[in-house]
Design a protein around this motif. Structure first.
Motif, mmCIF file in Angstrom:
data_model
loop_
_atom_site.group_PDB
_atom_site.id
_atom_site.type_symbol
_atom_site.label_atom_id
_atom_site.label_comp_id
_atom_site.label_asym_id
_atom_site.label_seq_id
_atom_site.Cartn_x
_atom_site.Cartn_y
_atom_site.Cartn_z
ATOM 1 N N ASP A 69 -2.398 23.907 4.496
ATOM 2 C CA ASP A 69 -1.959 22.740 5.572
ATOM 3 C C ASP A 69 -2.438 21.301 4.956
ATOM 4 N N ARG A 70 -3.546 21.235 4.584
ATOM 5 C CA ARG A 70 -3.711 19.972 3.923
ATOM 6 C C ARG A 70 -3.048 19.723 2.815
ATOM 7 N N LEU A 71 -2.812 20.587 1.835
ATOM 8 C CA LEU A 71 -1.885 20.366 0.595
ATOM 9 C C LEU A 71 -0.597 20.332 0.707
ATOM 10 N N LYS A 72 0.085 20.728 2.118
ATOM 11 C CA LYS A 72 1.370 20.768 2.177
ATOM 12 C C LYS A 72 2.017 19.344 2.407
ATOM 13 N N LEU A 73 3.262 19.177 1.809
ATOM 14 C CA LEU A 73 3.752 17.518 2.038
ATOM 15 C C LEU A 73 5.043 17.865 2.674
ATOM 16 N N THR A 74 5.523 17.122 3.527
ATOM 17 C CA THR A 74 6.987 17.213 4.073
ATOM 18 C C THR A 74 7.541 15.783 4.277
ATOM 19 N N PRO A 75 8.765 15.719 4.268
ATOM 20 C CA PRO A 75 9.399 14.271 4.192
ATOM 21 C C PRO A 75 8.684 13.360 5.527
ATOM 22 N N LYS A 76 8.265 14.090 6.628
ATOM 23 C CA LYS A 76 7.491 13.210 7.604
ATOM 24 C C LYS A 76 6.131 12.733 7.029
ATOM 25 N N ARG A 77 5.395 13.657 6.400
ATOM 26 C CA ARG A 77 4.039 13.172 5.901
ATOM 27 C C ARG A 77 4.312 12.047 4.664
ATOM 28 N N ILE A 78 5.156 12.169 3.812
ATOM 29 C CA ILE A 78 5.685 11.103 2.849
ATOM 30 C C ILE A 78 5.870 9.817 3.512
ATOM 31 N N ARG A 79 6.897 9.962 4.608
ATOM 32 C CA ARG A 79 7.120 8.624 5.278
ATOM 33 C C ARG A 79 5.730 8.052 5.966
ATOM 34 N N GLY A 80 4.897 8.824 6.268
ATOM 35 C CA GLY A 80 3.528 8.547 6.872
ATOM 36 C C GLY A 80 2.652 7.991 5.735
ATOM 37 N N MET A 81 2.786 8.528 4.390
ATOM 38 C CA MET A 81 1.981 7.820 3.349
ATOM 39 C C MET A 81 2.465 6.794 3.051
ATOM 40 N N ALA A 82 3.820 6.362 3.110
ATOM 41 C CA ALA A 82 4.485 4.948 2.807
ATOM 42 C C ALA A 82 4.218 4.051 3.750
ATOM 43 N N GLN A 83 4.098 4.455 5.098
ATOM 44 C CA GLN A 83 3.766 3.475 6.334
ATOM 45 C C GLN A 83 2.299 3.220 6.281
ATOM 46 N N ALA A 84 1.286 4.179 5.796
ATOM 47 C CA ALA A 84 -0.183 3.830 5.668
ATOM 48 C C ALA A 84 -0.233 2.697 4.529
ATOM 49 N N VAL A 85 0.713 2.863 3.616
ATOM 50 C CA VAL A 85 0.546 1.820 2.329
ATOM 51 C C VAL A 85 0.914 0.372 2.956
ATOM 52 N N ARG A 86 1.972 0.450 3.606
ATOM 53 C CA ARG A 86 2.363 -0.858 4.523
ATOM 54 C C ARG A 86 1.541 -1.253 5.327
ATOM 55 N N GLU A 87 0.592 -0.500 6.003
ATOM 56 C CA GLU A 87 -0.405 -0.974 7.192
ATOM 57 C C GLU A 87 -1.242 -1.638 6.224
ATOM 58 N N ILE A 88 -1.710 -1.243 5.227
ATOM 59 C CA ILE A 88 -2.776 -1.762 4.424
ATOM 60 C C ILE A 88 -2.380 -3.062 3.789
ATOM 61 N N ALA A 89 -0.997 -3.206 3.492
ATOM 62 C CA ALA A 89 -0.422 -4.475 2.811
ATOM 63 C C ALA A 89 -0.880 -5.392 4.118
ATOM 64 N N ALA A 90 -0.512 -4.999 5.428
ATOM 65 C CA ALA A 90 -0.461 -6.164 6.423
ATOM 66 C C ALA A 90 -1.778 -6.615 6.837
ATOM 67 N N LEU A 91 -2.940 -6.026 6.257
ATOM 68 C CA LEU A 91 -4.277 -6.208 7.005
ATOM 69 C C LEU A 91 -4.710 -7.583 6.116
ATOM 70 N N LYS A 92 -5.665 -8.277 6.915
ATOM 71 C CA LYS A 92 -6.419 -9.539 6.287
ATOM 72 C C LYS A 92 -6.861 -9.280 5.001
ATOM 73 N N GLU A 93 -6.722 -10.224 4.172
ATOM 74 C CA GLU A 93 -7.257 -9.971 2.719
ATOM 75 C C GLU A 93 -8.850 -10.066 2.929
ATOM 76 N N PRO A 94 -9.504 -8.963 1.988
ATOM 77 C CA PRO A 94 -10.803 -8.761 2.405
ATOM 78 C C PRO A 94 -11.672 -9.450 1.364
#
Length: 417
Positions: A69-94
């Motif tokens: 289950d940890r290993l498996k990727l799906t289209p939904k999980r890849i979209r989640g990965m991309a969204q996580a990267v976008r959320e990181i980009a939106a964070l305040k500069e550290p």
């Protein structure tokens, strides 16, 4: 070239890029991160193909259901990965935050300013999404990242890393800012964790064996993402209907997660009512329940042993222990807990505060599921791990936990008397 020499040259290159990335403009970093997110979605098929190879190999190697289950990727999980990267980009500069500032009697103006750590190596198992999450967090915080994923996810990790590196190269940035360790063997890891001349921090996240090996052998500073033996204590003054929902979520929403519930502690005053109710609900959703001798007075289950109480099951298994009071609950957590996430369910404010102050864990909850211990849920976008250390970071490690600081000292010809 020997493998050790290969790793040495690779890490020298990584170290040479630290000043470049540390001084990159925030807007440029964010633009590149957004491009990486788009690229992950655009190359979804290639990533899924690579993941299918890992899944086939995992099935042949009889990986557990939790690891698959940890290993498996799906289209939904890849979209989640991309969204996580976008959320990181939106964070305040550290980087470049003035944490404190003051003027001393000599006239010097001093500022304590956040800076990147440098070269951060992350050693992890199973989950391919860790590749993009940690790469993005390190990049945003100005750190060069060296990634060493588990052999069970080799194809997936390489496919994801290639997407990120190609994005950097296309935009004129050295792809070595995000790299996979070239020697993926145990010997390669042993070499990596001793390269304190080039590596500034090691973050291992995985099984007990990996954590123990890195902690005992590293000369580089280590922040551990250790196992999650998480407890929930249902107090005699808990709202039992609410407790039912919280316990079911904490155990069953994603049992393979490190923040999932492993041991349920129940006050003896409510045990005769609550234990049969929660056991029936858990059994109905396929959970395997064990219990202490007192628990066996209320339900028919196998006896939970000390080994069970020490175990991070990563599956739909749960141990129940009936306790006399909050003191016994705290003693059990101290004995068996892993300093990850602990919860109390109670309507008594004084009892809740006592628990919050007494428990030694990175995250402590009142009337909530331990499943919230997660960088995304904490508003960090993602995390490089959940630190069970006390220094220098604790709990979900986001971009701010991937910085250290320096003192900038401004003078006007000052000399010391």
């Amino acid at each position: 070239m020997k493998k050790e020499e290969n790793v040495d040259a690779f890490l020298q290159k990584a170290k040479s890029l630290t000043s470049f990335l540390a001084t990159m403009e925030p807007q440029q970093k964010n633009t590149l991160l957004l491009a990486m997110a788009d690229a992950l979605e655009a190359h979804q098929e290639a990533i899924l193909e690579a993941n299918a190879k890992d899944m086939d190999k995992g099935v042949k190697n009889t990986l557990s259901a939790a690891l698959l289950d940890r290993l498996k990727l799906t289209p939904k999980r890849i979209r989640g990965m991309a969204q996580a990267v976008r959320e990181i980009a939106a964070l305040k500069e550290p980087v470049g935050r003035v944490l404190e500032g003051w003027v001393v009697p000599s006239g010097l103006r001093i500022e304590k300013v956040s800076i990147p750590i440098g070269v951060v190596a992350i050693i992890y198992e199973s989950r391919p999404n860790v590749t993009s999450d940690t790469a993005a967090l390190c990049f945003k915080s100005g750190n060069i990242c060296v990634l060493k994923g588990g052999k069970e996810a080799t194809h997936s990790n390489h496919a994801i890393a290639k997407v990120l590196q190609d994005t950097l190269a296309f935009n004129g940035v050295d792809p070595a800012c995000i790299s996979l360790l070239p020697d993926e063997t145990r010997e390669g890891v042993a070499t990596l964790i001793r390269q304190d001349a080039y590596v500034d921090l090691i973050i291992p996240r995985g099984g007990e064996g990996l954590i123990r090996f890195v902690s005992q052998n590293a000369t580089v500073p280590v922040v551990k993402h250790d196992k999650g033996v998480c407890h929930t204590y249902v107090d005699k003054e808990a709202n039992l209907d609410q407790a039912m929902e919280i316990v079911l979520n904490a155990k069953c929403q994603r049992p393979s997660a490190c923040n999932a519930l492993e041991t349920l502690l129940v006050h003896e005053a409510i045990a005769s009512d609550f234990v049969p109710r929660i056991a029936a609900a858990l059994t109905q959703v396929g959970a395997k329940v064990k219990g202490c001798a007192t628990t066996q007075q209320f339900i028919h289950v196998d006896l939970a042993t000390p080994e069970d109480f020490h175990t991070e099951h990563l599956s739909n298994a749960l141990s129940i222990k009936v306790v006399a009071d909050i003191q016994e609950a705290l003693h059990h957590i101290t004995t068996y807990g892993s300093s990850h996430s602990e919860a109390i369910l109670t309507e008594n404010y004084t009892t809740a505060e006592w628990f919050l102050n007494a428990v030694d864990a990175s995250c402590v909850y009142v009337n909530a599921s331990t499943r919230f211990t997660d960088g995304g849920e904490f508003g960090f976008g993602a995390e490089v791990g959940i630190s069970t250390n006390k220094l220098h970071a604790r709990g979900p490690m986001g971009i701010n936990e991937l910085t250290t600081y320096k003192y900038k000292v401004y003078g006007k010809g000052n000399v010391r008397a």
